[in-house]
Design an enzyme around this catalytic site. Structure first.
Site, short mmCIF file in Angstrom:
data_model
loop_
_atom_site.label_atom_id
_atom_site.label_comp_id
_atom_site.label_asym_id
_atom_site.label_seq_id
_atom_site.Cartn_x
_atom_site.Cartn_y
_atom_site.Cartn_z
N ARG A 88 0.82 -1.21 0.00
CA ARG A 88 0.00 0.00 0.00
C ARG A 88 0.85 1.26 0.00
O ARG A 88 0.35 2.33 -0.27
CB ARG A 88 -0.86 0.04 1.28
N ARG A 170 -12.28 9.69 -0.95
CA ARG A 170 -11.55 8.42 -1.05
C ARG A 170 -10.51 8.48 -2.18
O ARG A 170 -9.42 7.92 -2.05
CB ARG A 170 -12.52 7.26 -1.31
#
Ligand SMILES: [Zn+2]
Length: 216
Positions: A88, A170
């Site tokens: 990530r 987001r």
């Protein structure tokens, strides 16, 4: 082939991960699946992760990394894999690189699904969920003009997750987290971008074409 898939929310990453992995006959390894398998299998790492999740805390990197290491050590992942949801960030990418070096292998390619923000908003903000049967309709793709479910007659509503402001937020978070990761892999010269706009099958086809030079 050893492959990492990255892409923003709403790019259809989960679906593409499945199709690409099955086309290449390699296991799709997503962090979500690994978490669930460890928790339901009651492994030590699963118990540890569950403690954090039950408290509503983020599972620490070390735990996630240990789970990924275990999974990549399994026999079905020896000839290749598609990683979805890991790494990530750059520190995780560096750890993955070292881990694979220990295994005597390396990533072949990082495939980035590229979609315009406005396209993601159009896809997600057009979704309407049936309050009765849970079925999801799309105002554009299903040409949905009323807020009645054609399957059960229930009332359709827009989930908070599907509201434009939530989606834009987001996307911003994703860009902040992922931009450095994408540059890291660009520097490693293993980054390939694929236009993820349009029908699912076309995107898969584009992805397979982009990967074809690396298939041995
Ligand atoms: Zn319904």
């Amino acid at each position: 082939m050893r492959l990492v898939l990255v892409g923003p929310p709403g790019a259809g990453k989960g679906t593409q991960a499945q199709f690409i992995a099955s086309n290449l006959s390699i296991p799709k390894i997503s962090t979500g699946d690994i978490f669930r398998a460890n928790v339901s299998g009651g492994t030590e790492l699963g118990k540890l992760a569950k403690e954090y999740m039950d408290r509503g805390d983020l599972v620490p990197d070390e735990v996630t990394i240990a789970m990924v290491r275990d999974r990549l050590s399994e026999s079905d992942a020896q000839d290749g894999f598609l990683l979805d949801g890991f790494p990530r960030n750059v520190p995780q990418a560096e750890i993955l690189k070292k881990m694979l070096e220990e295994f005597g292998v390396a990533l072949d390619i990082v495939l980035e699904l590229v979609v315009d923000d406005d396209e993601v908003v159009r896809r997600l903000a057009g979704r309407r969920t049936c309050s009765q049967c849970g079925r999801i309709w799309h105002v554009d793709f299903d040409d949905k003009k009323d807020d009645v479910c054609d399957a059960c007659g229930g009332h359709l509503y827009q989930r908070d997750d599907d509201k434009e402001a939530t989606i834009r937020h987001r996307l911003e978070v994703y860009q902040e987290q992922t931009a450095p990761l994408v540059s890291f892999y660009a520097q490693e010269r293993i980054l390939v971008g694929v236009d993820a706009t349009g029908p699912v099958e076309e995107v898969t086809q584009r992805a397979m074409e982009a990967l074809s030079p690396y298939i041995d």
